[in-house]
Scaffold this active site. Structure first.
Site, mmCIF file in Angstrom:
data_model
loop_
_atom_site.group_PDB
_atom_site.id
_atom_site.type_symbol
_atom_site.label_atom_id
_atom_site.label_comp_id
_atom_site.label_asym_id
_atom_site.label_seq_id
_atom_site.Cartn_x
_atom_site.Cartn_y
_atom_site.Cartn_z
ATOM 1 N N GLY A 131 0.940 7.781 4.126
ATOM 2 C CA GLY A 131 0.571 8.801 4.522
ATOM 3 C C GLY A 131 0.749 10.592 4.777
ATOM 4 C CD GLU B 64 4.093 1.893 0.492
ATOM 5 O OE1 GLU B 64 4.571 1.207 0.406
ATOM 6 O OE2 GLU B 64 3.642 0.995 1.857
ATOM 7 N N GLY C 250 -1.351 7.007 -1.008
ATOM 8 C CA GLY C 250 -2.803 7.231 -1.611
ATOM 9 C C GLY C 250 -3.354 8.383 -1.748
ATOM 10 N NE ARG C 251 -6.051 9.497 4.389
ATOM 11 C CZ ARG C 251 -7.098 9.012 4.538
ATOM 12 N NH1 ARG C 251 -8.536 9.342 4.594
ATOM 13 N NH2 ARG C 251 -6.795 8.297 4.696
ATOM 14 C CB CYS D 136 -33.627 3.528 8.783
ATOM 15 S SG CYS D 136 -34.590 3.710 6.541
ATOM 16 C CE1 TYR E 205 -7.078 3.845 2.176
ATOM 17 C CE2 TYR E 205 -6.817 6.543 1.992
ATOM 18 C CZ TYR E 205 -6.632 5.195 1.886
ATOM 19 O OH TYR E 205 -4.688 5.265 2.020
HETATM 20 C C1 LIG Z 1 1.091 -0.500 3.854
HETATM 21 C C2 LIG Z 1 0.282 1.228 3.736
HETATM 22 N N1 LIG Z 1 0.313 2.340 2.613
HETATM 23 C C3 LIG Z 1 0.210 2.899 2.168
HETATM 24 C C4 LIG Z 1 -0.909 3.367 2.751
HETATM 25 C C5 LIG Z 1 -1.007 4.539 2.516
HETATM 26 O O1 LIG Z 1 -1.726 5.642 3.455
HETATM 27 P P1 LIG Z 1 -1.559 7.451 2.876
HETATM 28 O O2 LIG Z 1 -3.672 6.694 2.045
HETATM 29 O O3 LIG Z 1 -2.368 7.441 3.781
HETATM 30 O O4 LIG Z 1 -1.259 8.307 1.796
HETATM 31 C C6 LIG Z 1 -1.829 2.522 3.962
HETATM 32 C C7 LIG Z 1 -2.673 2.868 4.175
HETATM 33 O O5 LIG Z 1 -3.206 2.180 4.616
HETATM 34 C C8 LIG Z 1 -0.801 1.308 4.150
HETATM 35 O O6 LIG Z 1 -1.801 0.741 5.058
#
Ligand SMILES: Cc1ncc(COP(=O)(O)O)c(C=O)c1O
Length: 415
Positions: free
Chosen positions: A240, A276, A278-279, A354, A384
């Site tokens: 997050g 953990e 991601g983004r 469209c 994403y």
């Molecule tokens: C359980 C869990 N961990 C990690 C993430 C990664 O979140 P972010 O990409 O915002 O860092 C998510 C994203 O939905 C998630 O659901």
């Protein structure tokens, strides 16, 4: 324009029919991930949330910097296992099916993020058929967080009613199931090893907010472990970390975050923390490259229609923002007719679908000099982006994929 020199060069070389394309700079990704790792204390494990971008070259490029990967489905589990075969995996996500649970036990996943008591029973049923298997469990909790902590975030998954994780009272019940000497999980209970707690409560948090949250999660987990007299080995405080789509040059403050986690760990000498993201790991390594097919005026406003659209890059539609972009001017105009161009000082960049929802950027001043035939590179398209998009709508061709690694001298993978 955030696009690296390598990405701009490669995009300029592509033929119009090779656009749109996702162009990734893997060397830049490796550098960014190494800096993130370097900012974190040793007792913080870095897992990459594969859902942000599970493409195999991206997973492989991250492998030196991360301790493992978080997967949230049987599909992700099989895919990540194949892409980075020896990497530790943590298996999370709501609604794991019995078949997914069995496959993950057989794959020997490193950590389970258990979302409910029902999931514990399902896991126990799978273990009952596999006398040699054992699993390490973190209970995913949905904690009430301090007032104001999640007020500003883009996507709250906890601290309020959601389908994710266990409410505190259910977490207490799950701990009792796992720790009391006799109970319904027998005889496999001892092979469900409770290691700690997992909490991913929101996406879009700045470092100070993330730290405040981590403090609350660790504090709550410590009290839980004390109440039930189990050893708290690990706390996963989730992902997050914010990516600012309004300012593509901004970065989450990993140095401040790492320093704060270090102080937190000083107070918990036996604890391992895990994050953990991601983004915030992969958003910066990918660009969605396309060209302007048409520029037209509608009721006083300019619209630039580009090849592709939100069926390839759904991020701006899902988040309700304008995707930042830079332009690559193309001087050559080989046609005998007039070249349509933006004249109002700003334009809305729309795709080929469209639907009026197919908008990548609204009334963007950055489009002031855009002409038909110019190229556009949308920033922050490494997370994403393609994998959350509705590819089949209207049956336009898929984009190309180009993975640059030290371009033009290093290897390039085109798909
Ligand atoms: C359980 C869990 N961990 C990690 C993430 C990664 O979140 P972010 O990409 O915002 O860092 C998510 C994203 O939905 C998630 O659901």
């Amino acid at each position: 324009m955030t696009a690296t020199e390598a990405v701009r060069r490669r995009t300029a070389e592509l033929q119009p029919e090779q656009l749109p394309a996702y162009v990734y700079d893997l060397a830049a990704l490796r550098k960014h991930a190494a800096a993130v790792r370097a900012a974190l204390p040793e007792r913080v494990e870095l897992y990459y949330a594969a859902k942000a971008n599970p493409e195999a070259p991206v997973l492989a490029a991250l492998s030196e910097a991360v301790d493992g990967y978080e997967v949230s489905s049987g599909g992700e589990l099989a895919h990540v296992r194949a892409a980075v075969p020896d990497a530790p995996l943590a298996f999370g996500g709501p609604g794991k099916t019995p078949a997914e649970i069995a496959a993950a036990v057989d794959a020997g996943v490193h950590r389970w993020h258990v979302e409910s008591e029902q999931e514990l029973y399902r896991l126990a049923a799978v273990l009952a058929d596999r006398p040699d298997a054992a699993v390490d469990v973190l209970l995913r909790v949905n904690l009430p967080v301090g007032a104001g902590t999640l007020d500003s975030v883009a996507l709250a998954m906890g601290g309020r009613p959601t389908p994710f994780g266990l409410d505190p009272d259910r977490a207490e019940a799950a701990v009792r199931l796992l720790t009391e000497p006799v109970g319904p999980l027998d005889p496999v209970r001892r092979r469900l090893r409770l290691r700690g707690v997992h909490a991913h409560l929101a996406s879009g948090l700045a470092a100070a907010e993330q730290l405040a949250l981590a403090e609350q999660i660790v504090g709550w987990s410590t009290r839980l472990a004390e109440r039930h007299a189990f050893a708290l080995d690990e706390v996963n405080v989730g992902g997050g970390m914010a990516v600012d789509y309004a300012d593509p040059d901004a970065r989450f403050d990993w140095v401040a975050f790492g320093a704060g986690l270090g102080k937190l760990l000083d107070r918990h000498p036996d604890l391992v923390l895990r994050i953990e993201p991601g983004r915030a790991l992969t958003a910066y390594c990918g660009w969605y490259a396309t060209e302007v097919l048409d520029v037209k005026r509608s009721h006083g406003e300019d619209f630039a229609v580009v090849r592709g659209g939100t069926h390839h890059l759904r991020t701006p539609a899902t988040r309700g923002h304008s995707q930042p972009f830079g332009t690559l001017p193309v001087e050559d105009w080989p046609h005998p007719w007039e070249r349509p161009a933006v004249t109002t000082g700003r334009a809305t960049l729309a795709g080929q679908l469209c639907t009026p929802k197919d908008v990548l950027a609204h009334a963007a001043p950055a489009a002031a000099r855009l002409r038909t035939g110019d190229r556009v590179l949308f920033d922050l398209a490494g997370a994403y982006a393609w994998n959350i998009s509705h590819h089949e709508f209207l049956m336009h061709p898929r984009p190309g994929f180009h993975y640059l690694d030290g371009y033009p001298d290093g290897p390039t993978e085109d798909r």
